[in-house]
Design a protein around this motif. Structure first.
Motif, PDB file in Angstrom:
ATOM      1  N   ALA A   9       0.838  -1.197   0.000  1.00  0.00           N
ATOM      2  CA  ALA A   9       0.000   0.000   0.000  1.00  0.00           C
ATOM      3  C   ALA A   9       0.871   1.245   0.000  1.00  0.00           C
ATOM      4  O   ALA A   9       1.858   1.325   0.743  1.00  0.00           O
ATOM      5  N   ILE A  16       3.216   2.575   2.784  1.00  0.00           N
ATOM      6  CA  ILE A  16       2.626   2.350   4.103  1.00  0.00           C
ATOM      7  C   ILE A  16       3.069   0.998   4.646  1.00  0.00           C
ATOM      8  O   ILE A  16       3.536   0.873   5.779  1.00  0.00           O
ATOM      9  N   MET A  24      -1.314  -6.254   5.476  1.00  0.00           N
ATOM     10  CA  MET A  24      -1.454  -5.033   4.686  1.00  0.00           C
ATOM     11  C   MET A  24      -2.761  -4.323   5.015  1.00  0.00           C
ATOM     12  O   MET A  24      -2.785  -3.100   5.220  1.00  0.00           O
ATOM     13  N   THR A  28      -2.851  -0.679   6.826  1.00  0.00           N
ATOM     14  CA  THR A  28      -3.422   0.396   6.013  1.00  0.00           C
ATOM     15  C   THR A  28      -4.632   1.003   6.710  1.00  0.00           C
ATOM     16  O   THR A  28      -4.815   2.230   6.716  1.00  0.00           O
ATOM     17  N   VAL A  40      -4.981   6.326  -1.339  1.00  0.00           N
ATOM     18  CA  VAL A  40      -4.117   5.180  -1.046  1.00  0.00           C
ATOM     19  C   VAL A  40      -4.238   4.204  -2.207  1.00  0.00           C
ATOM     20  O   VAL A  40      -5.347   3.857  -2.618  1.00  0.00           O
ATOM     21  N   ILE A  42      -3.191   0.404  -3.566  1.00  0.00           N
ATOM     22  CA  ILE A  42      -2.766  -0.908  -3.089  1.00  0.00           C
ATOM     23  C   ILE A  42      -2.460  -1.780  -4.297  1.00  0.00           C
ATOM     24  O   ILE A  42      -3.261  -1.860  -5.234  1.00  0.00           O
TER      25      ILE A  42
END
Length: 201
Positions: A9, A16, A24, A28, A40, A42
């Motif tokens: 992410a 992140i 994850m 996140t 954001v 991913i």
């Protein structure tokens, strides 16, 4: 044994988290709940594609929604009944194959018959090229990530050429001024490609 799938992410140019799916998602979610704003992105590290998740609610609710996420739900549609030749109970399906007479003559002369010989040839080729195919897919994943996250970075086109030419030294030189997290993640993906290629030799 194949490595477990990983996801990464990014918030802008800042990474992140990279890790398994649950790690994850939870990290996140924590990042988003801290009041951070902005988009954001991913990535599925195996394909380089962006993946969307719903981060509303509690961490438990975020994880629970995986059960209905289209990427992680096995198709529940009933399989159509198989008819015609073949052995459908064993997963064997008949399809038409076009070959020259000399190919048919050779196949007919092999022990076990034509179908057994074709299956054996296909399995041998899959075994021989499987590692390189996985490495090629991993390189494509790195390329997709680079296109999304660094398409506007200086030297992108040359870096993309270096990536697909397998010129690691040139790639590293071209991206050394790129944002650190993007650069490091790209190099991590390329290290995975190199490992796969070495294992396939």
């Amino acid at each position: 044994m194949a490595d477990s799938p990983t996801y990464t992410a990014f918030a802008g140019e800042k990474r992140i988290v990279s890790g398994d799916l649950n790690t994850m998602l939870l990290q996140t979610k924590e990042f988003l709940d801290s009041g951070s704003s902005g988009p954001v992105l991913i990535f599925d590290d195996q394909t380089g594609k962006e993946v969307d998740f719903d981060f509303r609610g509690t961490p438990g609710q975020v994880l629970a929604r995986l059960a209905s996420h289209p990427l992680f739900v096995a198709s529940e549609a009933p399989a159509a009944p198989k008819t015609g030749p073949g052995r459908p109970n064993l997963g064997v399906v008949s399809r038409e194959v076009s070959l020259l007479p000399r190919h048919w003559d050779w196949l007919s002369s092999q022990q076990g018959g034509i179908s057994v010989t074709l299956r054996r040839l296909v399995d041998a080729e899959r075994k021989r090229t499987g590692g390189m195919e996985r490495a090629r897919a991993a390189r494509d994943a790195a390329g997709k990530f680079m296109w999304t996250m660094a398409g506007n970075q200086p030297g992108f086109e040359e870096a993309s050429r270096a990536l697909y030419a397998n010129d690691q030294t040139r790639l590293e030189n071209l991206i050394k001024e790129w944002p650190q997290d993007i650069r490091e993640h790209l190099l991590r993906l390329m290290a995975k490609v190199e490992h796969m290629e070495q294992a396939a030799e």
